[in-house]
Design a protein around this motif. Structure first.
Motif, mmCIF file in Angstrom:
data_model
loop_
_atom_site.group_PDB
_atom_site.id
_atom_site.type_symbol
_atom_site.label_atom_id
_atom_site.label_comp_id
_atom_site.label_asym_id
_atom_site.label_seq_id
_atom_site.Cartn_x
_atom_site.Cartn_y
_atom_site.Cartn_z
ATOM 1 N N PRO A 169 0.934 -1.196 0.100
ATOM 2 C CA PRO A 169 -0.061 -0.002 0.001
ATOM 3 C C PRO A 169 0.654 1.047 0.057
ATOM 4 O O PRO A 169 1.956 1.072 0.417
ATOM 5 C CB PRO A 169 -0.833 -0.206 1.312
ATOM 6 C CG PRO A 169 0.172 -1.152 2.316
ATOM 7 C CD PRO A 169 0.656 -2.015 1.218
ATOM 8 N N PRO A 170 0.492 2.417 -0.624
ATOM 9 C CA PRO A 170 -1.149 2.612 -0.688
ATOM 10 C C PRO A 170 -1.496 1.753 -2.179
ATOM 11 O O PRO A 170 -0.568 1.922 -3.109
ATOM 12 C CB PRO A 170 -1.241 4.098 -0.957
ATOM 13 C CG PRO A 170 0.211 4.617 -1.227
ATOM 14 C CD PRO A 170 1.136 3.531 -0.648
ATOM 15 N N TYR A 171 -2.701 1.537 -2.251
ATOM 16 C CA TYR A 171 -3.296 0.951 -3.512
ATOM 17 C C TYR A 171 -3.980 2.074 -4.084
ATOM 18 O O TYR A 171 -4.840 2.560 -3.774
ATOM 19 C CB TYR A 171 -4.107 -0.266 -3.096
ATOM 20 C CG TYR A 171 -3.355 -1.302 -2.112
ATOM 21 C CD1 TYR A 171 -2.550 -1.953 -2.682
ATOM 22 C CD2 TYR A 171 -3.711 -1.537 -1.072
ATOM 23 C CE1 TYR A 171 -2.006 -2.733 -1.702
ATOM 24 C CE2 TYR A 171 -3.413 -2.528 -0.177
ATOM 25 C CZ TYR A 171 -2.350 -3.118 -0.570
ATOM 26 O OH TYR A 171 -1.381 -4.092 0.097
ATOM 27 N N THR A 172 -3.799 1.958 -5.696
ATOM 28 C CA THR A 172 -4.394 2.792 -6.579
ATOM 29 C C THR A 172 -5.260 2.137 -7.611
ATOM 30 O O THR A 172 -4.988 1.317 -8.237
ATOM 31 C CB THR A 172 -3.493 3.863 -7.293
ATOM 32 O OG1 THR A 172 -2.407 4.499 -6.199
ATOM 33 C CG2 THR A 172 -4.167 4.794 -8.373
ATOM 34 N N VAL A 173 -6.447 2.487 -7.643
ATOM 35 C CA VAL A 173 -7.473 2.049 -8.541
ATOM 36 C C VAL A 173 -8.023 3.205 -9.587
ATOM 37 O O VAL A 173 -8.346 4.155 -9.151
ATOM 38 C CB VAL A 173 -8.961 1.500 -7.779
ATOM 39 C CG1 VAL A 173 -9.652 0.854 -8.868
ATOM 40 C CG2 VAL A 173 -8.354 0.542 -6.818
ATOM 41 N N THR A 174 -7.590 2.811 -10.886
ATOM 42 C CA THR A 174 -7.884 3.905 -11.807
ATOM 43 C C THR A 174 -8.898 3.306 -12.917
ATOM 44 O O THR A 174 -9.049 2.079 -13.132
ATOM 45 C CB THR A 174 -6.657 3.913 -12.727
ATOM 46 O OG1 THR A 174 -5.818 4.444 -11.956
ATOM 47 C CG2 THR A 174 -7.009 4.999 -13.561
ATOM 48 N N ALA A 175 -10.047 4.132 -13.022
ATOM 49 C CA ALA A 175 -11.377 3.519 -13.834
ATOM 50 C C ALA A 175 -11.582 4.758 -14.741
ATOM 51 O O ALA A 175 -11.684 5.835 -14.597
ATOM 52 C CB ALA A 175 -12.388 3.395 -13.017
ATOM 53 N N VAL A 176 -11.882 4.243 -16.239
ATOM 54 C CA VAL A 176 -12.071 5.077 -17.296
ATOM 55 C C VAL A 176 -13.636 5.033 -17.239
ATOM 56 O O VAL A 176 -13.981 3.949 -17.521
ATOM 57 C CB VAL A 176 -11.356 4.705 -18.562
ATOM 58 C CG1 VAL A 176 -11.930 5.538 -19.669
ATOM 59 C CG2 VAL A 176 -9.828 4.945 -18.494
ATOM 60 N N GLY A 177 -14.120 6.149 -17.348
ATOM 61 C CA GLY A 177 -15.662 6.126 -17.432
ATOM 62 C C GLY A 177 -16.273 7.269 -17.051
ATOM 63 O O GLY A 177 -15.698 8.387 -16.785
ATOM 64 N N PRO A 178 -17.777 7.580 -16.655
ATOM 65 C CA PRO A 178 -18.338 8.736 -16.437
ATOM 66 C C PRO A 178 -17.871 8.985 -14.933
ATOM 67 O O PRO A 178 -18.352 8.404 -14.154
ATOM 68 C CB PRO A 178 -19.768 8.707 -16.750
ATOM 69 C CG PRO A 178 -19.910 7.146 -16.508
ATOM 70 C CD PRO A 178 -18.463 6.675 -17.250
ATOM 71 N N PRO A 179 -17.079 10.206 -14.581
ATOM 72 C CA PRO A 179 -16.784 10.201 -13.100
ATOM 73 C C PRO A 179 -17.811 10.526 -12.087
ATOM 74 O O PRO A 179 -17.877 9.996 -11.085
ATOM 75 C CB PRO A 179 -15.690 11.631 -13.526
ATOM 76 C CG PRO A 179 -15.250 11.699 -14.607
ATOM 77 C CD PRO A 179 -16.468 11.137 -15.506
ATOM 78 N N GLU A 180 -18.997 11.350 -12.628
ATOM 79 C CA GLU A 180 -19.977 11.638 -11.597
ATOM 80 C C GLU A 180 -20.715 10.480 -11.253
ATOM 81 O O GLU A 180 -21.076 10.306 -10.087
ATOM 82 C CB GLU A 180 -20.917 12.768 -12.193
ATOM 83 C CG GLU A 180 -20.167 14.131 -12.315
ATOM 84 C CD GLU A 180 -21.133 15.223 -12.901
ATOM 85 O OE1 GLU A 180 -22.082 15.037 -13.041
ATOM 86 O OE2 GLU A 180 -20.670 16.273 -12.984
ATOM 87 N N ARG A 181 -21.095 9.698 -12.378
ATOM 88 C CA ARG A 181 -21.663 8.295 -12.242
ATOM 89 C C ARG A 181 -20.993 7.455 -11.411
ATOM 90 O O ARG A 181 -21.706 6.892 -10.243
ATOM 91 C CB ARG A 181 -22.043 7.855 -13.653
ATOM 92 C CG ARG A 181 -22.868 6.667 -13.600
ATOM 93 C CD ARG A 181 -23.171 6.033 -14.953
ATOM 94 N NE ARG A 181 -23.819 4.847 -14.814
ATOM 95 C CZ ARG A 181 -24.035 3.784 -15.917
ATOM 96 N NH1 ARG A 181 -23.713 4.321 -17.117
ATOM 97 N NH2 ARG A 181 -24.466 2.632 -15.690
ATOM 98 N N MET A 182 -19.692 7.287 -11.587
ATOM 99 C CA MET A 182 -18.863 6.254 -10.977
ATOM 100 C C MET A 182 -18.847 6.775 -9.343
ATOM 101 O O MET A 182 -19.040 5.998 -8.374
ATOM 102 C CB MET A 182 -17.591 6.061 -11.399
ATOM 103 C CG MET A 182 -17.812 5.540 -12.778
ATOM 104 S SD MET A 182 -15.940 5.039 -13.446
ATOM 105 C CE MET A 182 -15.243 6.452 -13.609
ATOM 106 N N GLU A 183 -18.651 8.301 -9.084
ATOM 107 C CA GLU A 183 -18.748 8.707 -7.705
ATOM 108 C C GLU A 183 -19.987 8.289 -7.095
ATOM 109 O O GLU A 183 -19.933 7.890 -5.752
ATOM 110 C CB GLU A 183 -18.298 10.092 -7.728
ATOM 111 C CG GLU A 183 -17.046 10.520 -8.115
ATOM 112 C CD GLU A 183 -16.690 12.022 -7.953
ATOM 113 O OE1 GLU A 183 -16.097 12.447 -7.093
ATOM 114 O OE2 GLU A 183 -17.053 12.682 -8.706
ATOM 115 N N ARG A 184 -20.992 8.691 -7.604
ATOM 116 C CA ARG A 184 -22.535 8.291 -7.117
ATOM 117 C C ARG A 184 -22.517 6.631 -6.610
ATOM 118 O O ARG A 184 -22.899 6.231 -5.529
ATOM 119 C CB ARG A 184 -23.627 8.535 -8.038
ATOM 120 C CG ARG A 184 -23.869 10.125 -8.205
ATOM 121 C CD ARG A 184 -24.907 10.382 -8.573
ATOM 122 N NE ARG A 184 -25.192 10.094 -10.062
ATOM 123 C CZ ARG A 184 -24.823 10.680 -11.180
ATOM 124 N NH1 ARG A 184 -24.391 11.872 -11.148
ATOM 125 N NH2 ARG A 184 -24.875 10.075 -12.474
#
Length: 232
Positions: A169-184
């Motif tokens: 750690p620290p562990y990083t997770v990266t995601a490509v996609g709609p930021p607001e929708r993923m935050e929700r």
């Protein structure tokens, strides 16, 4: 006569109040934490949720194996260009999520907890990954590895094992996609919410950052499950 009746009613009430006052004073004098029961209930709730997460993780692994087996039995269903598109490097708007262990205080772990509660577990990472998929992620990477359908996120002690590589750690997770929708989706996930309780209670890290451009690397491992064969 009336005063006698009133007196008979008041005396038991006064004695009861005095008794409660003495009992409360004795409890405080002995150093009992009046909020301990509430905290104990919360710890019990958290541990129960962890048990549920572990059970769900086991079921998910079994389902993933079943899906891979079904795909193998059906034979190749996608053309090579389509398959390459699923595992190629992806760049676009998205989120970066960081999870990290908490520091154990010099005087030891908090009462009611263990050292294990201060570290990030595989179910925490899986909860984040699942929430990001639910939020419309097109591609997800953990550290410098692309996550695919057959990926198994496993923690060994306080380290992460993914595709044969070991990470601290620290562990990083990266995601490509709609930021607001993923935050929700992260906010709506009960499993992520459980991890955030530990963030608040013990100081683990949970940092979510939106970006107009993030990159998920290409997947470089095998694209199908491999099985051992008996040689006669």
């Amino acid at each position: 006569m009336r005063s006698t009746v009133v007196w008979r009613v008041l005396v038991p009430v006064v004695l009861l109040l005095i008794g409660l006052l003495f009992a409360t004073s004795a409890r405080l004098a002995s150093g009992t934490d009046l909020r301990a029961e509430r905290r104990t209930d919360l710890v019990g709730l958290i541990r129960a949720e962890q048990d549920r997460v572990e059970a769900d993780t086991a079921r998910l692994a079994a389902l993933q194996e079943a899906v891979v087996g079904a795909a193998e039995a059906r034979g190749p269903g996608r053309s090579d260009p389509e398959l390459e598109a699923l595992i190629a490097e992806v760049e676009g708007p998205g989120l970066m999520v960081e999870l990290a262990d908490a520091r154990i205080p010099v005087d030891g772990v908090a009462e009611g907890y263990t050292a294990d509660d201060y570290i990030v577990h595989e179910q925490d990472l899986q909860a984040v990954i699942n929430a990001l998929w639910a939020g419309g992620a097109e591609a997800i990477g953990v550290m410098d590895q692309r996550v695919v359908a057959t990926s198994a996120v496993r923690c060994v002690g306080s380290t992460l094992l993914l595709h044969g590589q070991v990470y601290a750690p620290p562990y990083t997770v990266t995601a490509v996609g709609p930021p607001e929708r993923m935050e929700r989706a992260l906010e709506a996930s009960p499993r992520v919410g459980l991890y955030e309780q530990y963030v608040d209670l013990l100081g683990l890290t949970f940092d979510v950052r939106a970006s107009s451009s993030v990159t998920v690397p290409a997947y470089e491992g095998p694209v199908a499950a491999r099985y051992a064969e008996v040689v006669e």
